[in-house]
Design an enzyme around this catalytic site. Structure first.
Site, PDB file in Angstrom:
ATOM      1  N   CYS A 262       0.809  -1.229   0.000  1.00  0.00           N
ATOM      2  CA  CYS A 262       0.000   0.000   0.000  1.00  0.00           C
ATOM      3  C   CYS A 262       0.836   1.269   0.000  1.00  0.00           C
ATOM      4  O   CYS A 262       0.497   2.226  -0.682  1.00  0.00           O
ATOM      5  CB  CYS A 262      -0.919   0.008   1.217  1.00  0.00           C
ATOM      6  SG  CYS A 262      -2.224  -1.202   1.070  1.00  0.00           S
TER       7      CYS A 262
HETATM    8  N1  LIG Z   1      -2.062  -6.912   0.959  1.00  0.00           N
HETATM    9  C1  LIG Z   1      -2.668  -5.857   1.403  1.00  0.00           C
HETATM   10  O1  LIG Z   1      -2.558  -5.527   2.582  1.00  0.00           O
HETATM   11  C2  LIG Z   1      -3.548  -5.000   0.497  1.00  0.00           C
HETATM   12  C3  LIG Z   1      -4.400  -4.081   1.104  1.00  0.00           C
HETATM   13  C4  LIG Z   1      -5.216  -3.295   0.309  1.00  0.00           C
HETATM   14  C5  LIG Z   1      -5.168  -3.417  -1.076  1.00  0.00           C
HETATM   15  N2  LIG Z   1      -4.328  -4.306  -1.663  1.00  0.00           N
HETATM   16  C6  LIG Z   1      -4.362  -4.393  -3.120  1.00  0.00           C
HETATM   17  O2  LIG Z   1      -5.092  -5.558  -3.505  1.00  0.00           O
HETATM   18  C7  LIG Z   1      -4.534  -6.125  -4.681  1.00  0.00           C
HETATM   19  C8  LIG Z   1      -4.152  -7.569  -4.438  1.00  0.00           C
HETATM   20  O3  LIG Z   1      -3.133  -7.586  -3.446  1.00  0.00           O
HETATM   21  P1  LIG Z   1      -2.771  -8.872  -2.606  1.00  0.00           P
HETATM   22  O4  LIG Z   1      -1.960  -8.365  -1.471  1.00  0.00           O
HETATM   23  O5  LIG Z   1      -3.957  -9.713  -2.333  1.00  0.00           O
HETATM   24  O6  LIG Z   1      -1.823  -9.634  -3.670  1.00  0.00           O
HETATM   25  P2  LIG Z   1      -1.292 -11.138  -3.564  1.00  0.00           P
HETATM   26  O7  LIG Z   1      -0.078 -11.176  -4.416  1.00  0.00           O
HETATM   27  O8  LIG Z   1      -1.247 -11.573  -2.147  1.00  0.00           O
HETATM   28  O9  LIG Z   1      -2.440 -11.996  -4.251  1.00  0.00           O
HETATM   29  C9  LIG Z   1      -2.812 -11.857  -5.565  1.00  0.00           C
HETATM   30  C10 LIG Z   1      -3.134 -13.243  -6.130  1.00  0.00           C
HETATM   31  O10 LIG Z   1      -3.616 -13.078  -7.450  1.00  0.00           O
HETATM   32  C11 LIG Z   1      -3.142 -14.166  -8.246  1.00  0.00           C
HETATM   33  N3  LIG Z   1      -3.236 -13.785  -9.639  1.00  0.00           N
HETATM   34  C12 LIG Z   1      -2.420 -12.978 -10.364  1.00  0.00           C
HETATM   35  N4  LIG Z   1      -2.883 -12.840 -11.610  1.00  0.00           N
HETATM   36  C13 LIG Z   1      -4.028 -13.578 -11.705  1.00  0.00           C
HETATM   37  C14 LIG Z   1      -4.968 -13.827 -12.737  1.00  0.00           C
HETATM   38  N5  LIG Z   1      -4.857 -13.248 -13.926  1.00  0.00           N
HETATM   39  N6  LIG Z   1      -6.006 -14.649 -12.458  1.00  0.00           N
HETATM   40  C15 LIG Z   1      -6.138 -15.227 -11.253  1.00  0.00           C
HETATM   41  N7  LIG Z   1      -5.278 -15.020 -10.228  1.00  0.00           N
HETATM   42  C16 LIG Z   1      -4.241 -14.206 -10.457  1.00  0.00           C
HETATM   43  C17 LIG Z   1      -1.735 -14.404  -7.736  1.00  0.00           C
HETATM   44  O11 LIG Z   1      -1.304 -15.710  -8.037  1.00  0.00           O
HETATM   45  C18 LIG Z   1      -1.905 -14.153  -6.232  1.00  0.00           C
HETATM   46  O12 LIG Z   1      -2.159 -15.352  -5.508  1.00  0.00           O
HETATM   47  C19 LIG Z   1      -3.372  -5.210  -5.071  1.00  0.00           C
HETATM   48  O13 LIG Z   1      -3.839  -4.275  -5.992  1.00  0.00           O
HETATM   49  C20 LIG Z   1      -3.020  -4.529  -3.775  1.00  0.00           C
HETATM   50  O14 LIG Z   1      -2.442  -3.262  -3.983  1.00  0.00           O
HETATM   51  C21 LIG Z   1      -3.517  -5.118  -0.883  1.00  0.00           C
END
Ligand SMILES: NC(=O)c1ccc[n+]([C@@H]2O[C@H](COP(=O)([O-])OP(=O)(O)OC[C@H]3O[C@@H](n4cnc5c(N)ncnc54)[C@H](O)[C@@H]3O)[C@@H](O)[C@H]2O)c1
Length: 421
Positions: A262
């Site tokens: 973030c």
């Molecule tokens: N982690 C946090 O604390 C947090 C908080 C708020 C917002 N976000 C946002 O949320 C989004 C996701 O973050 P996250 O932390 O969950 O990421 P992450 O990497 O933990 O998980 C994302 C998942 O998506 C999968 N993936 C990638 N491409 C794909 C596709 N085309 N089809 C299906 N699956 C696919 C990956 O294999 C992975 O397991 C980002 O934009 C991030 O900025 C994250």
């Protein structure tokens, strides 16, 4: 009539807790992730995310949850939620390739009446300008008429025992008012409070405002930490005093740098968008510069501390405590521990680490030795650097054993051999 089938695309830190909450609310949930180790682990009852326990995964499986890594097995759904990563490209611009790929999947699975919600953090306009045309082209349907499309930012705070998905107000912004209605109806069933934004753009901006606000305020205290020391002012104490003001002030604390997704990454999405207008977003760029310099500052302070003790960083045994980006979680993404270890090593230090949440740690493809016996490692190190005050650490005991200690979190008891950042 509430929707019944939910498909979560991307089962990471955001998607998996959402799947748990949706299953708990009574939806039939399927998760689709391109990584077979993720879907295989979940189907075997193993969680790979800090805030989700194996028991919660088992509970979901018992309710019929399936995790698939083959899109053909995902089936259709009433609600499709996209939770895929939004990293930076090599040129530090937005890399929307995962969002586009997940949207293409959603487009193929979409049917009349489906709600598609994007949760990945991104720049304002993405839902309307990037996701919408892809979905409309793939489905032959129009957003707001044939299907609904909304942006709903994830606001989870990993490791926060008080606020989770359920009790953190959920922002929803539709590309049309009827899309907002559909999204508010869905999220209203899994969250206590839904906040409607004027449109998807305001919902996208709200998330970036939250992240940028933290980024800028952390940079403010980091910059102050550097000059306060030279002025002979204890900034930690000044913050403690300022934080007693019951209005108009929120405490932020200095640290070794910013980590996670973030803070260091997401505001780049906003500065990218602002740059398309022909001018920079100066606050974000300044915050980036200041926060990005902190690992170098920590390394300088380490060298100085050793020097005062008639020792050199070159050849010193330096123990890093806590290498995750946040306390009490296992997530290491963008952790400042990595550039700190790199800089210390470049200057000749023998770096080891200890972290109860990390079994193995590599920096630049070189394994950093892990100290298994914390007491012995603290006693043997020439310098201990506290990067993350995990709950598991007995800080008084560590301070009692260490020869020299640099406390980057202001968490250690005061002592002659302990120095706060
Ligand atoms: N982690 C946090 O604390 C947090 C908080 C708020 C917002 N976000 C946002 O949320 C989004 C996701 O973050 P996250 O932390 O969950 O990421 P992450 O990497 O933990 O998980 C994302 C998942 O998506 C999968 N993936 C990638 N491409 C794909 C596709 N085309 N089809 C299906 N699956 C696919 C990956 O294999 C992975 O397991 C980002 O934009 C991030 O900025 C994250």
């Amino acid at each position: 009539m509430p929707a019944k089938d939910v498909l979560v695309i991307g089962l990471g830190y955001v998607g998996l807790p959402l799947a748990v909450q949706a299953a708990r609310a009574g939806f039939r949930v399927t998760g689709y992730d391109t990584r077979p180790e993720v879907t295989g682990g979940l189907m075997a009852g193993r969680s790979h995310v800090d805030d989700v326990t194996d028991a919660e995964v088992a509970g979901m499986l018992a309710q019929g949850f399936r995790a698939v890594c083959d899109e053909a097995l995902a089936g259709t759904a009433d609600v499709i939620v996209i939770c895929v990563p939004t990293p930076l490209s090599v040129a530090d611009g937005p890399d929307l390739s995962a969002v586009k790929a997940a949207t293409a999947t959603a487009g193929r699975l979409l049917r009349a009446g489906t709600l598609v919600s994007l949760e990945s953090t991104t720049y304002p306009g993405t839902t309307d300008e990037v996701v919408r045309p892809l979905l409309e082209k793939a489905s032959g349907l129009s957003a707001g008429i044939g299907f609904s499309l909304a942006f709903s930012p994830e606001r989870i705070d990993p490791g926060n025992p008080e606020y989770g998905l359920r009790n953190t107000p959920k922002i929803v912004g539709g590309v049309t008012p009827s899309c907002a209605d559909a999204a508010a109806d869905f999220y209203g069933q899994i969250c206590d409070q839904v906040v409607r934004a004027k449109s998807a753009r305001e919902a996208e901006m709200a998330k970036l405002l939250e992240n940028t606000y933290r980024h800028v305020n952390i940079a403010l205290v980091n910059e102050m930490a550097i000059f306060c020391r030279e002025l002979g002012v204890d900034l930690w104490d000044a913050i403690r005093c300022a934080a007693t003001k019951p209005f108009g002030f929120q405490a932020f604390y200095p640290g070794p740098g910013v980590g996670g997704h973030c803070i260091p990454i997401d505001p780049n999405y906003l500065s990218y968008k602002v740059r398309t207008l022909g001018y920079p977003f100066r606050f974000v760029e300044l915050a980036q510069e200041i926060n990005g310099r902190m690992p170098g500052y920590v390394t300088e302070r380490a060298a100085e501390l050793l020097n005062r003790n008639a020792q050199a960083l070159n050849g010193a045994r330096v123990l890093l405590l806590g290498v995750t980006y946040k306390r009490d979680i296992a997530d290491q993404r963008e952790s400042p521990a990595r550039p700190i270890a790199r800089k210390l090593r470049r200057r000749g230090a023998a770096v080891a680490f200890h972290d109860p949440h990390v079994a193995q740690w590599q920096v630049d493809d070189v394994i950093v030795p892990r100290a298994d016996d914390l007491d012995a490692a603290v006693a043997a190190a020439d310098l201990v650097i506290l990067l993350q005050p995990h709950e598991a650490y007995d800080l008084a005991r560590i301070a009692g054993t260490a020869r020299l200690l640099l406390d980057t979190r202001g968490a250690m008891p005061a002592a002659a051999h302990v120095e706060a950042l």
